[in-house]
Scaffold this active site. Structure first.
Site, PDB file in Angstrom:
ATOM      1  N   ARG A 104     -19.614  18.133  83.602  1.00 20.62           N
ATOM      2  CA  ARG A 104     -18.327  18.187  84.220  1.00 20.62           C
ATOM      3  C   ARG A 104     -18.071  15.458  84.295  1.00 20.62           C
ATOM      4  O   ARG A 104     -18.562  15.420  85.505  1.00 20.62           O
ATOM      5  CB  ARG A 104     -18.559  18.405  85.801  1.00 20.62           C
ATOM      6  CG  ARG A 104     -18.200  17.432  86.769  1.00 20.62           C
ATOM      7  CD  ARG A 104     -18.432  18.574  88.767  1.00 20.62           C
ATOM      8  NE  ARG A 104     -18.048  20.239  87.985  1.00 20.62           N
ATOM      9  CZ  ARG A 104     -17.879  20.597  89.489  1.00 20.62           C
ATOM     10  NH1 ARG A 104     -17.842  20.198  89.985  1.00 20.62           N
ATOM     11  NH2 ARG A 104     -16.923  21.848  89.012  1.00 20.62           N
ATOM     12  N   HIS A 107     -10.913  23.440  84.139  1.00 23.57           N
ATOM     13  CA  HIS A 107     -11.706  24.183  84.045  1.00 23.57           C
ATOM     14  C   HIS A 107     -11.799  24.936  83.752  1.00 23.57           C
ATOM     15  O   HIS A 107     -12.125  26.813  84.113  1.00 23.57           O
ATOM     16  CB  HIS A 107     -11.476  24.266  86.063  1.00 23.57           C
ATOM     17  CG  HIS A 107     -13.037  24.290  86.982  1.00 23.57           C
ATOM     18  ND1 HIS A 107     -14.276  24.382  86.173  1.00 23.57           N
ATOM     19  CD2 HIS A 107     -13.015  24.193  87.982  1.00 23.57           C
ATOM     20  CE1 HIS A 107     -15.677  24.218  87.036  1.00 23.57           C
ATOM     21  NE2 HIS A 107     -14.654  24.793  88.198  1.00 23.57           N
ATOM     22  N   GLN A 110     -14.310  28.123  85.154  1.00 18.11           N
ATOM     23  CA  GLN A 110     -13.906  29.216  86.390  1.00 18.11           C
ATOM     24  C   GLN A 110     -12.702  29.717  86.787  1.00 18.11           C
ATOM     25  O   GLN A 110     -13.151  31.458  86.842  1.00 18.11           O
ATOM     26  CB  GLN A 110     -13.152  27.562  87.178  1.00 18.11           C
ATOM     27  CG  GLN A 110     -12.146  28.027  88.953  1.00 18.11           C
ATOM     28  CD  GLN A 110     -13.388  28.655  89.454  1.00 18.11           C
ATOM     29  OE1 GLN A 110     -14.051  28.036  90.068  1.00 18.11           O
ATOM     30  NE2 GLN A 110     -13.737  30.035  90.257  1.00 18.11           N
ATOM     31  N   ASP A 163      -6.010  26.388  95.390  1.00 13.50           N
ATOM     32  CA  ASP A 163      -6.995  25.428  95.215  1.00 13.50           C
ATOM     33  C   ASP A 163      -6.290  24.703  96.612  1.00 13.50           C
ATOM     34  O   ASP A 163      -5.425  23.282  96.890  1.00 13.50           O
ATOM     35  CB  ASP A 163      -7.461  25.301  93.718  1.00 13.50           C
ATOM     36  CG  ASP A 163      -8.280  24.187  93.342  1.00 13.50           C
ATOM     37  OD1 ASP A 163      -9.260  23.810  94.182  1.00 13.50           O
ATOM     38  OD2 ASP A 163      -8.382  23.285  92.582  1.00 13.50           O
ATOM     39  N   CYS A 201     -11.361  28.783  94.165  1.00 16.53           N
ATOM     40  CA  CYS A 201     -12.143  28.670  93.500  1.00 16.53           C
ATOM     41  C   CYS A 201     -13.614  28.181  94.414  1.00 16.53           C
ATOM     42  O   CYS A 201     -14.673  28.089  93.859  1.00 16.53           O
ATOM     43  CB  CYS A 201     -11.865  27.429  92.511  1.00 16.53           C
ATOM     44  SG  CYS A 201     -10.964  25.942  92.890  1.00 16.53           S
ATOM     45  N   ARG A 260     -19.372  33.245  88.425  1.00 16.09           N
ATOM     46  CA  ARG A 260     -19.247  32.174  87.651  1.00 16.09           C
ATOM     47  C   ARG A 260     -20.709  32.428  87.338  1.00 16.09           C
ATOM     48  O   ARG A 260     -20.281  32.240  85.984  1.00 16.09           O
ATOM     49  CB  ARG A 260     -19.716  30.568  88.254  1.00 16.09           C
ATOM     50  CG  ARG A 260     -17.988  29.860  89.823  1.00 16.09           C
ATOM     51  CD  ARG A 260     -17.211  29.509  87.805  1.00 16.09           C
ATOM     52  NE  ARG A 260     -17.740  28.643  87.514  1.00 16.09           N
ATOM     53  CZ  ARG A 260     -18.117  27.606  88.155  1.00 16.09           C
ATOM     54  NH1 ARG A 260     -17.447  26.900  88.897  1.00 16.09           N
ATOM     55  NH2 ARG A 260     -18.365  26.493  87.312  1.00 16.09           N
TER      56      ARG A 260
END
Ligand code: CP
Ligand code: NVA
Length: 312
Positions: free
Chosen positions: A108, A135, A138, A230, A270, A298
């Site tokens: 990340r 991402h 996700q 988001d 998310c 996830r």
């Protein structure tokens, strides 16, 4: 279908074909449905995942770590202070050294170039656990969740309301690959990257997916099967949060917006959520909301991915 994912990196949703995305979802769904069988089979026994974090995380860290445990493997959390990627040691050397110990790296990062460089120098697969640009993990979980509720992805009308950010980019590529229509409704000035839009539109021509940008959430939400949002300010944009709050008014996922969508619209976020900003708390607790299934998924979607890229 033979496994085309073994040994591969996942940096962008555009790295995957539609068939590969579906194969990951199938594998993830099977592991989810048969936990005892999956644990007994231990498909990643003896394998280690190295997890590099330049930013905070709840879901990404815990879902990968718990996922590796379920699959019979092991995960190592490397915090931002552990080796200070690019500061204490170069990205190149970190990638080479970690590859001597672990079987898969998940990272990340801030700049997407960092995860791309890790992949360039690592001799094991590298998974993007969120960069400023994408991402992908996700979106695999999102697609698993949508498929659970709707039975399919192809031909659905998905609408994302909010910032044209990393999550929006991966959604656009992913939707284009699986043939799902995708509208990004963002305030002017916060559109997704033009390159992502043109590439996703090009990919969408092959699968029948229409990928478009709107500046009108109500227009975009009409007949939506999926409504997604988001945060307005992503990690690394904390200094802009107040200015963004003013510019994003009207771009909230709420019960009013749900009124434009189909009755059985699926609400996604998310997480983490800022209730009262990009999502209304009441909407997030309706039966339409799948935000916590999405968080759970996830782990299942990533388990599917890990088995396909690192299993025997
Ligand atoms: N959705 C997501 O990536 O959550 P975390 O930031 O908690 O990992
Ligand atoms: N766009 C958000 C996603 C968090 C999971 C961020 O980058 O902070």
């Amino acid at each position: 279908m033979s496994n085309t994912l073994r040994g591969r990196n996942l940096l962008s949703m555009s790295d995957l074909t539609g068939a590969e995305i579906l194969a990951i979802l199938d594998q993830g769904a099977e592991l989810k449905a048969n936990r005892a069988k999956a644990q007994a089979a231990a498909p990643l026994a003896g394998k280690t995942l190295g997890m590099i974090f330049q930013k905070p995380s709840l879901r990404t860290r815990v879902s990968f770590e718990a996922g590796m445990t379920r699959l019979g493997g092991h995960a190592i959390y490397l915090s931002p202070v552990d080796f200070q990627l690019g500061k204490r040691e170069s990205v190149e050397d970190v990638a080479i050294v970690l590859s001597r110990y672990v079987d898969v790296i998940m990272a990340r990062v801030f700049g997407h170039d960092i995860v791309a460089d890790l992949a360039k120098y690592a001799t094991c697969p590298v998974i993007n656990g969120l960069s400023d640009f994408e991402h992908p993990c996700q979106i695999l979980a999102d697609f698993l969740t949508i498929r659970e509720r709707k039975g399919t992805l192809k031909g659905l009308n998905a609408v994302y309301v909010g910032d044209g950010n990393n999550v929006a980019h991966s959604l656009m590529y992913g939707a284009a690959r699986v043939g799902m229509h995708m509208t990004i409704a963002a305030p002017a000035g916060f559109d997704p990257h033009a390159k992502v839009l043109s590439e996703a539109q090009q990919m969408g021509r092959e699968t029948g997916a229409t990928i478009r940008v709107s500046h009108d959430p109500a227009e975009a939400a009409k007949n939506a099967d999926v409504l997604y949002t988001d945060v307005w300010a992503s990690m690394g944009q904390e200094a802009e949060a107040e200015a963004r709050r003013a510019k994003f008014q009207g771009f909230q996922l709420n019960t009013k917006l749900m009124g434009y969508a189909k009755q059985d619209v699926v609400l996604l976020h998310c997480l983490p959520a800022h209730y009262g900003e990009e999502i209304e708390y009441t909407a997030s607790r309706t039966p339409n909301s799948a935000i916590f299934d999405q968080a759970e998924n996830r782990m299942h979607a990533q388990n599917g991915l890990l088995v396909l890229i690192a299993g025997e």
